[in-house]
Enzyme design. Structure first.
Site, mmCIF file in Angstrom:
data_model
loop_
_atom_site.group_PDB
_atom_site.id
_atom_site.type_symbol
_atom_site.label_atom_id
_atom_site.label_comp_id
_atom_site.label_asym_id
_atom_site.label_seq_id
_atom_site.Cartn_x
_atom_site.Cartn_y
_atom_site.Cartn_z
ATOM 1 C CD GLU A 173 -1.748 -2.832 11.538
ATOM 2 O OE1 GLU A 173 -1.961 -2.765 10.313
ATOM 3 O OE2 GLU A 173 -2.234 -2.035 12.363
ATOM 4 C CD GLU A 176 -2.936 -1.132 2.264
ATOM 5 O OE1 GLU A 176 -4.150 -1.289 2.096
ATOM 6 O OE2 GLU A 176 -2.410 -1.065 3.402
#
Length: 675
Positions: free
Chosen positions: A612, A468
């Site tokens: 994460e 991304e």
């Protein structure tokens, strides 16, 4: 060397755990300042633990969204905190500063979270709570007080509305029957915009015969909080037990949530504590029939079980809900559904429990019409799934994030997931009714999405890559390859069903380019020049897409892109793919190195929950857990999803793993053993 140091630090920082038990994680050194709760959930309701006695951090419900807060899009809602309580002994409220021996244990086999401690010299207190697996909207907490001296206790169940809710209404009711009295502590409230009605109800369960239970007192504190409590004398040397059962449900789940919350709680009361725990335990025993057993590495075994436990907790059979990257562990990512489900979590769930995976793909099927409207609005045909999805299936990405209008590979991920469900189950009826509509509509999207610039140049321009950090690029490797797979799988599905596929699908698939550098390395996108990547992209072409199959090509891409992943700031998604591919290539050392690097630096105390990113503070990252489980199942275990079912490909184990046993795989619950 830098990664090795990070891994060692992560291990050292979590040594307070008893790591040897494969299905229990026990914390005895609990620091509230660095405490990251662990979730107990049943695929519908999630409860996050707290370091404060008789408190839970938060309660969330799958599918409960409203438009408020971040980004002008739908967000997960906190539910009423069903299990917040307090306990007084001899008129004094128990507080953390007055207790000793504070211990918390997650029993993953039974999905039970237990806290125990000693209060002064007066009592030992233990409480265990469950999100009941067989009752999707109901939770249970057992409490035991073992008196060391004669004591008087007062126990309260506190119902408090989260700040975001409004128009709170509180109710208390006692239902008298000849053999039981049911005290109901109930609250309802509107979601921030008034879209939803959220309701919750609690009751006490006592062990005494009817007529000898303590008297319940109701107290109204303010509009947002009320409670019910009772008092009891306990003699020295005896243990007193009671339970709290509660249910929470919204108008997104039921047309009459207020009455249904009370009905569900009454049902729990009349079932009784023993039957509730019995059925809950049996449901989890059924889940654990599909298991991963590692011989020779107790810590990896416990960690893998924790990942399985969390994925099992965040999903459930028979629903149409799909987990967000953080599952039911809180409000992370607004509770939205991304490719994190289809590409990272779903494959592990699919081979372990196809019946649960069916719920995840049902979520997408029920939002197919919304995906078609999304494609229409962008000038395309077929169905274009949103990058972030919530209740309705419309695009829920905040407008400032370019991934919303441009990260189109999600559509292929959904199509591939539908095909994989058929591959594992061989269910032609499902394929005809549910899979084919998804596959054909997503294939139509890609036929309209490509720009036809000549043979081999059916370009897919202006996308956000799977990596991304690469925004508005052309011919992204993963997007192009996933589109090719989507088009080919739709063609295959038509043949399975005896239908005539659109010939343009295969024609388009054969003309979408996969770019390469002069040295043969797969090029991430048209303007890629070797910069760092946020997450796996090119390497996904070897797995799960199987577009790159020759060992030398896979090796070349691995050696190139493993040096492009920064040590910090990237999500725990890439290293698991490296591990999987190296295991299939036969490199034990690198496979195990990347297996550990995929999650050890991301662990947080005291329960080894996964954040994460390395150094992150936002557990539980179910996406990362799904990737690591694929590294074990499809990497070390060699499982492969093919058109004819689950097969095995050659792979190797880490050198110190003596054996890997994969139990209960697929619909026929096969066992695979790798040594």
């Amino acid at each position: 060397m830098k990664r090795f140091v990070l891994i060692c630090c992560a291990c050292i920082g979590l040594t307070a755990l008893q790591a040897q038990d494969p299905l229990k994680i026990t914390a005895t050194q609990i620091n509230p300042a660095s405490y990251y709760g662990v979730t107990v959930a049943n695929g519908m309701i999630g409860i996050v633990s707290s370091a404060v006695p008789f408190k839970v951090k938060e309660v969330v419900l799958a599918g409960a969204y409203d438009r408020y807060g971040r980004g002008r899009v739908s967000n997960f809602l906190r539910s009423f905190n069903l299990l917040n309580s307090y306990l007084e002994i001899d008129g004094k409220r128990i507080e953390a500063k007055d207790i000793s021996g504070f211990t918390q244990t997650l029993d993953m086999k039974r999905a039970a979270f237990t806290t125990s401690f000693t209060y002064a010299n007066k009592a030992t207190v233990t409480y265990t709570y469950y999100a009941l697996r067989h009752l999707p909207y109901t939770v249970l907490m057992d409490v035991q007080v073992a008196a060391k001296t004669n004591i008087n206790i007062t126990a309260a169940s506190v119902m408090e509305a989260p700040d975001a809710l409004r128009d709170v209404q509180n109710y208390y009711n006692e239902i008298d029957r000849p053999h039981v009295t049911i005290s109901l502590l109930t609250s309802s409230a509107s979601s921030p915009t008034g879209k939803l009605l959220m309701c919750a109800s609690n009751t006490f369960l006592f062990s005494e015969p009817h007529g000898q239970e303590p008297r319940i007192i109701h107290e109204m504190w303010d509009n947002n909080m009320h409670l019910m409590k009772f008092s009891k004398m306990i003699n020295a040397g005896t243990t007193y037990s009671f339970s709290i059962a509660g249910s929470s449900i919204t108008s997104a789940h039921h047309e009459d949530p207020l009455n249904e919350a009370e009905r569900a709680t009454i049902f729990a009361k009349l079932e009784g504590r023993d039957r509730l725990v019995q059925f809950h335990t049996k449901a989890w025993e059924k889940l654990w029939e599909s298991d991963i057993v590692i011989e020779g590495d107790p810590q990896s075994q416990q960690d893998v079980h924790s990942m399985m436990y969390h994925l099992y907790s965040f999903c459930r059979e028979g629903s149409a809900f799909s987990p967000s990257p953080m599952g039911l562990s809180g409000l992370g990512y607004n509770g939205h559904v991304f490719w994190d489900t289809e590409l990272w979590m779903y494959p592990a769930i699919l081979v372990l429990h196809p019946e649960i995976a069916k719920s995840l793909i049902e979520y997408r099927f029920q939002r197919l019409e919304a995906a078609k409207r999304n494609a229409f609005s962008k000038g395309y045909k077929g169905a274009m799934y949103p990058w972030e999805s919530a209740e309705t299936g419309v695009e829920e990405t905040p407008v400032w994030a370019l991934s919303g209008p441009f990260e189109h590979h999600i559509t292929a991920c959904v199509g591939i997931a539908a095909w994989n469900y058929y591959c594992v189950t061989q269910d032609k009826e499902w394929l005809r009714e549910k899979g084919w509509p998804i596959l054909s509509a997503t294939a139509d999207f890609w036929s309209s999405r490509v720009e036809r610039n000549g043979p081999g140049q059916y370009d897919i321009k202006n996308v956000v890559a799977a990596d991304e950090w690469a925004e508005n690029v052309d011919n992204n490797a993963f997007t192009n390859a996933a589109a090719i797979c989507n088009l080919k799988y739709a063609t295959e599905a038509a043949k399975v069903l005896g239908l005539t596929p659109n010939p343009d699908w295969l024609h388009v698939a054969e003309n979408i380019p996969i770019l390469r550098f002069e040295n043969g390395v797969t090029k991430e996108h048209a303007t890629y020049k070797g910069e760092g990547i946020k997450q796996a992209d090119v390497n996904l072409l070897a797995y799960p897409l199987k577009m790159i199959t020759h060992a030398e090509d896979i090796q070349r891409d691995l050696e190139y892109y493993e040096t492009r992943v920064p040590d910090e700031g990237t999500p725990a998604m890439t290293q698991a793919i490296f591990s999987l591919l190296y295991a299939r290539l036969g490199n034990r050392e690198k496979a195990f190195h990347w297996f550990q690097d995929a999650y050890l630096p991301n662990l947080l105390p005291p329960f080894r929950v996964i954040a994460e990113t390395k150094g992150g503070a936002n557990p539980y990252f179910a996406t990362g857990a799904g990737g690591v489980l694929q590294a074990v199942l499809m990497g070390f275990g060699g499982l492969d999803i093919t058109a004819s079912g689950i097969r095995q490909v050659p792979s190797v184990l880490p050198s110190h793993w003596k054996k890997l046993e994969l139990r209960g795989i697929g619909l026929d619950k096969k066992t695979f053993i790798i040594k």
